[in-house]
Design a protein around this motif. Structure first.
Motif, PDB file in Angstrom:
ATOM      1  N   ALA A 243       0.816  -1.250  -0.079  1.00 30.93           N
ATOM      2  CA  ALA A 243       0.156  -0.283  -0.040  1.00 30.93           C
ATOM      3  C   ALA A 243       0.895   1.131   0.128  1.00 30.93           C
ATOM      4  O   ALA A 243       2.039   1.295   0.191  1.00 30.93           O
ATOM      5  N   THR A 244       0.382   2.316  -0.299  1.00 29.64           N
ATOM      6  CA  THR A 244       0.900   3.651  -0.071  1.00 29.64           C
ATOM      7  C   THR A 244       1.219   3.904   1.390  1.00 29.64           C
ATOM      8  O   THR A 244       0.346   3.726   2.339  1.00 29.64           O
ATOM      9  N   GLY A 245       2.287   4.363   1.549  1.00 31.16           N
ATOM     10  CA  GLY A 245       3.059   4.684   3.020  1.00 31.16           C
ATOM     11  C   GLY A 245       3.745   3.580   3.766  1.00 31.16           C
ATOM     12  O   GLY A 245       4.144   2.684   2.802  1.00 31.16           O
ATOM     13  N   VAL A 246       3.882   3.814   5.054  1.00 32.09           N
ATOM     14  CA  VAL A 246       4.749   2.842   5.700  1.00 32.09           C
ATOM     15  C   VAL A 246       3.945   1.880   6.540  1.00 32.09           C
ATOM     16  O   VAL A 246       2.733   2.504   7.144  1.00 32.09           O
ATOM     17  N   ARG A 247       3.957   0.730   6.716  1.00 30.81           N
ATOM     18  CA  ARG A 247       3.255  -0.300   7.294  1.00 30.81           C
ATOM     19  C   ARG A 247       3.774  -0.009   8.805  1.00 30.81           C
ATOM     20  O   ARG A 247       4.914  -0.439   9.154  1.00 30.81           O
ATOM     21  N   VAL A 248       2.741   0.356   9.702  1.00 28.96           N
ATOM     22  CA  VAL A 248       3.019   0.619  11.030  1.00 28.96           C
ATOM     23  C   VAL A 248       2.536  -0.344  12.191  1.00 28.96           C
ATOM     24  O   VAL A 248       2.891  -0.400  13.052  1.00 28.96           O
ATOM     25  N   TYR A 261      -1.244   1.298   7.578  1.00 30.22           N
ATOM     26  CA  TYR A 261      -0.498   2.103   7.033  1.00 30.22           C
ATOM     27  C   TYR A 261      -0.436   3.555   7.249  1.00 30.22           C
ATOM     28  O   TYR A 261      -1.708   4.031   7.363  1.00 30.22           O
ATOM     29  N   ALA A 262       0.601   4.184   7.262  1.00 33.01           N
ATOM     30  CA  ALA A 262       0.317   5.492   7.523  1.00 33.01           C
ATOM     31  C   ALA A 262       1.284   6.431   6.594  1.00 33.01           C
ATOM     32  O   ALA A 262       2.636   5.929   6.368  1.00 33.01           O
ATOM     33  N   ILE A 263       0.955   7.670   6.046  1.00 32.17           N
ATOM     34  CA  ILE A 263       2.029   8.404   5.230  1.00 32.17           C
ATOM     35  C   ILE A 263       1.545   9.745   5.418  1.00 32.17           C
ATOM     36  O   ILE A 263       0.449  10.080   5.575  1.00 32.17           O
ATOM     37  N   GLU A 264       2.257  10.814   5.202  1.00 33.32           N
ATOM     38  CA  GLU A 264       2.003  12.123   5.269  1.00 33.32           C
ATOM     39  C   GLU A 264       2.374  12.785   3.998  1.00 33.32           C
ATOM     40  O   GLU A 264       3.494  12.314   3.226  1.00 33.32           O
TER      41      GLU A 264
END
Lengths: 702, 288
Positions: A243-248, A261-264
């Motif tokens: 997915a888009t972003g970082v798997r947290v 997932y999180a992203i800015e």
């Protein structure tokens, strides 16, 4: 270090809170920085049997404008696949695009079930009841890809509004970008996504606030505001997710897996799930970059090598098992792109990149770009040097810069992302791979033994593509206003790339790199226009470029100059009556033993074949190796030169230093006095043999 | 197997003993193709002869120059469609005429002289032309049905397959089956021609039925005779083409070398077609 800290923090489960990228240029902050305009906090649950995604969550929108707003506009792009009367379907010949056909047994849509404003005191106000579909581009009543939700109150400048949404997204069978194919799910344009509120008509002209929220068109799908995303993806446990972003965070429960997932600082979010994926992770090691390359680019940019240093990136490849042998090539292409894009245009600011390789049948989802998340595409067999998956991987990564980081409007000025990207990804190909082989296929197998020498460079592709469609539409145009999607493609990819190749000549390669880097730095996380891009070019170049822009960007024609005639003969002895030094002398040419002088008169005629005029240079070569150059402003339709020399002209060539790359035809750019029939002999003989072969096959059959 | 090898050997011997027939078959293909080649050469010459790009165009496949040629001379190339149609009709007539002569020649115990070859061609021409719609129609229908059916089945059956290797493999199997069926149908047509010429069967429908019956009675034997000659022609063509594409036509000598190589292959294929005719004539004789 910031990036490493961010990666560690996100892997540990903490939300990424720092800006993804410090401004490496030291350029002044943007006047209208669109970062953090939106925040999406969503959950998505995939049912792989029905290919449905059930979504819910909160959306926050901050009003960065100066005047109150009474409604919100949303993209509901999966509705493009709801029936065959949508704008997307009409524009794609009722479901035919990029060689794929829509499967009419698997329609797609998105139903927004609830949408409520969440007030500070926890109260809810429904906004869906008054919502209406809008068709700002074509008025097509069957199109439900844009929704307006009136608000019960005004949102004042600086205020943030929070909404709670629930929706169901039915994925179509993969046709264009989103969908499923077997167990493969590619989930893009799957949630209600806000449009862009604009208060300026151009970068400098103020206007009334309006939502820039176009319908989903066959050729374009991107324009949204930057912000933060946090998405929980709930899939069967055996599904591998990217997915888009970082798997947290990841957890499993009752046969299901939930990946968070999180992203800015991105303007979209897409994801994929498939139990067949093989996940391979490697690190782009910035320390492994050849210092000579860094020094070279630093010199081009006029900066210190340390100031353009790159950071490490965790690259995750999700590849089909049958394509595992191409994993190294995917990584090689990705790393080359990370390196060269980073050095030229600024470091890739995110800590991760996911590259997806789809299965057979999912071609429509391949070759796509989403923030930190791209799809490549390769078919077995793909011999070394064929450019698949390298070319598509580099190109889609390039969109991280031209679309992702610089958020130009793909609907209104697609050349700013596709064109800049085709140009710059072509430069990466030049730097890292050289020309790609174009062997045709028979029964799915590439005919390499016969066509291994059949190669093209990005410049060749740009010229051929421009020739096919460069005289129908202007380059800068709304994506759905081109005569067809083919003309959209030919203008926004090859013709735009060729135009930038010509800018290399006008500005110089180093200056163009500096300009594109400045444009990238100045407009990261913003929405620039063509005028902004040209302004940056002019700023770096120091002189106006409006003439070039008018001819190259806003004209529905291409450039073609020809050497129309070249003759070189000995001059005849002058005959007739001459009054010289007070005496009259009569020369009868027939009485002169040798009626030719030792002077050659060369007549050269240049011709402009199209409506686009540029100054040109021509070089005439003479026997003995001498050359002479002549300039022509190119304004009138043709120009004759007469040259007297002591040796005979042999040939003439336009643009002798390759200084006019927009001139499409190579064959008419030169002319020789003595003809060469070798081409005719070669291909005439080959044609003879091929027809004989045909006859002998038919003779055997008949 | 021994019988089949012997048939093939005798076919080759027949071709070697009748090089005049081989040569005329080659010459006919050469001159039937020549107008098209000259027309194309003239188009290329008109476009490139005055350009400094002529050498580059001659020395390899330059996609951009080809794109320019096709883009700018597309109208001229469009004229080729009726030209090809006319030339095809001409070739069918010439080929049919020569087939009668070749079959009579390889059927004779002693090599025929050129005038006898042409006389035999004239005698069989009417019969073979009457047979043409039946034989060609038979081949087209059989191959069309099999190819169309297999293509449909393959596309439908593999639509949801994930494995590209599996799809390519099944596609190749389908192509092999189509090629075998095409070879058999074509061999059957050949046997019809043998009936019409060497057995003197004037009536096309009888030649048709006997040819099909003979091919149906022993299809494997028919293919065993037919395929070696086709494979020989195919393999030589492919192998030489690998050399051909590597010859850079950097000067007139290399242009001529490549031309000679191509024409050598064309002559070899003419040889194999006469040898195949010889083998099929003997196959028919043995069957009786």
């Amino acid at each position: 270090m910031i990036r490493v800290a961010l990666l560690l923090a996100t892997l540990a489960g903490a939300p990424p809170s720092a800006p993804a990228s410090p401004d490496p240029s030291g350029a002044a902050p943007a006047a209208h920085d669109t970062r953090r305009t939106v925040e999406y906090d969503l959950s998505a649950s995939l049912d792989p049997e029905t290919h449905q995604v059930r979504g819910a969550g909160r959306v926050r929108w901050t009003h960065h404008g100066t005047r109150p707003v009474r409604s919100l506009w949303w993209h509901l792009y999966l509705n493009a696949f709801k029936n065959d009367r949508t704008t997307f379907m009409r524009e794609s010949d009722l479901g035919r695009l990029r060689g794929d056909a829509f499967d009419r047994e698997h329609w797609g849509w998105i139903d927004v079930e609830t949408m409520q404003i969440v007030h500070a005191d926890g109260a809810r106000t429904d906004v869906l009841a008054a919502a209406e579909f809008r068709r700002p581009d074509d008025g097509n009543v069957h199109d439900e890809t844009v929704l307006e939700t009136p608000l019960p109150f005004e949102v004042a400048p600086g205020e943030t509004i929070e909404l709670e949404v629930e929706f169901v997204s039915q994925l179509p069978k993969v046709f264009a970008r989103s969908g499923f194919s077997g167990s493969f799910h590619f989930v893009a344009q799957w949630f209600p996504k806000l449009g862009v509120l604009q208060e300026t008509l151009t970068s400098s002209t103020p206007g009334a606030p309006r939502w820039n929220c176009h319908q989903y068109h066959a050729t374009s799908e991107y324009f949204a505001d930057y912000g933060a995303y946090r998405v929980k993806i709930d899939v069967p446990e055996d599904h591998v997710v990217g997915a888009t972003g970082v798997r947290v965070k990841s957890e499993t429960k009752d046969g299901r897996a939930i990946h968070e997932y999180a992203i800015e600082d991105v303007h979209d979010f897409a994801w994929t799930a498939d139990p067949r994926f093989v996940a391979i992770e490697r690190k782009f090691d910035a320390a492994a970059i050849d210092p000579a390359d860094v020094a070279k680019v630093a010199a081009q940019l006029g900066r210190a090598p340390e100031s353009i240093a790159l950071g490490d990136v965790a690259v995750r490849l999700l590849i089909q098992p049958e394509h595992a042998m191409y994993a190294d090539r995917y990584f090689e292409a990705t790393f080359a792109a990370l390196k060269w894009f980073g050095l030229w245009y600024g470091a890739y600011p995110y800590p991760v990149l996911t590259v997806v390789d789809g299965p057979r049948g999912a071609n429509g989802a391949m070759g796509m770009e989403y923030p930190t998340f791209i799809t490549g595409g390769v078919s077995w067999p793909s011999p070394d040097g064929s450019g698949r998956p390298e070319g598509v991987t580099i190109h889609e990564f390039g969109h991280q810069y031209w679309y992702g980081l610089v958020g130009s409007n793909e609907f209104e000025e697609a050349w700013l992302d596709e064109g800049l990207n085709t140009y710059s990804s072509g430069k990466v190909e030049d730097a890292a791979f050289g020309p790609f082989m174009r062997a045709p296929r028979f029964a799915g197998l590439p005919l390499v033994p016969w066509f291994s020498s059949l190669t093209t460079e990005p410049m060749d592709v740009a010229r051929i593509g421009t020739m096919l469609g460069g005289d129908v539409d202007a380059l800068v145009r709304r994506s759905w206003d081109y005569r067809s999607d083919s003309y959209y493609g030919m203008n926004n990819y090859p013709r735009s790339a060729l135009t930038l190749r010509q800018l290399e000549v006008v500005l110089g390669e180093d200056e163009l790199i500096r300009a594109m880097r400045l444009y990238q730095e100045r407009y990261r996380f913003r929405h620039p226009t063509t005028a902004d891009f040209v302004a940056v070019l002019e700023e770096v170049h120091g002189t106006p470029l409006d003439d070039f822009a008018r001819r190259a960007l806003f004209t529905a024609d291409y450039v073609d100059y020809a050497v129309d005639a070249l003759k070189s003969k000995k001059r005849k002895v002058a005959a007739g009556v001459f009054d010289e030094d007070g005496e009259r002398r009569t020369v009868d040419a027939e009485e002169v033993e040798d009626d030719e002088e030792d002077v050659y008169v060369t007549e050269l005629v240049l011709r402009r074949e199209t409506s686009v005029d540029f100054p040109v240079t021509v070089e005439v070569a003479f026997e003995g190796g001498d050359t002479r150059r002549f300039e022509w402003d190119g304004e009138y339709r043709w120009k004759r030169f007469e040259i007297e020399t002591s040796s005979r002209a042999v040939s003439a060539r336009l643009h002798p230093d390759g200084e006019q790359r927009l001139d499409l035809r190579r064959a008419n750019d030169s002319r020789r006095v003595e003809k060469s029939h070798r081409a005719a002999a070669t291909w005439g003989a080959t044609a003879l043999y091929l027809v004989q072969t045909l006859w002998q096959v038919l003779g055997g059959l008949l | 197997m021994t019988g089949t090898l012997e048939l093939c050997r005798r076919g080759v011997s027949a071709a070697r003993e009748n090089l005049a027939a081989v040569t005329w078959r080659y010459v006919a293909s050469f001159f039937s193709a020549l107008p098209l080649a000259l027309a194309f050469g003239a188009i290329v010459d008109g476009y490139f002869a005055s350009s400094l790009e002529a050498e580059r165009f001659a020395e390899g496949v330059d996609l951009q120059l080809w794109a320019e040629l096709l883009f700018d001379r597309g109208d001229a190339l469009a004229v080729f469609a009726p030209l090809v149609l006319g030339a095809s009709i001409f070739w069918i007539a010439v080929s049919t005429f020569l087939t009668g002569g070749v079959l009579a020649t390889v059927h004779a115990d002693v090599p025929l002289r050129t005038n006898e070859l042409f006389a035999a061609g004239g005698r069989g021409f009417g019969r073979l032309m009457r047979l043409f719609p039946l034989g060609a129609g038979f081949t087209a229908v059989v191959v069309g049905v099999v190819a169309g059916g297999l293509t449909f089945l393959h596309n439908e059956g593999t639509e949801d397959w994930v494995s590209e290797k599996g799809v390519v493999a099944t596609r190749l199997v389908c192509l092999a089956v189509i090629a075998l069926v095409a070879a058999w149908a074509n061999a059957a047509y050949d046997l019809m021609k043998v009936e019409a010429v060497t057995r003197g069967e004037h009536r096309a429908r009888y030649a048709f039925v006997r040819g099909v019956a003979a091919a149906a009675r022993s299809p494997l034997r028919v293919l065993a005779v037919y395929l070696p000659f086709v494979f020989a022609a195919l393999i030589v063509t492919l192998l030489v083409s690998l050399i051909d594409v590597r010859i850079a036509r950097t000067n007139g000598v290399w242009v001529f070398v490549a031309f000679a190589l191509q024409q050598g292959v064309a002559y070899f294929r003419a040889f194999t077609s006469v040898a195949l005719a010889g083998a099929e004539v003997r196959l028919t004789a043995r069957a009786r």
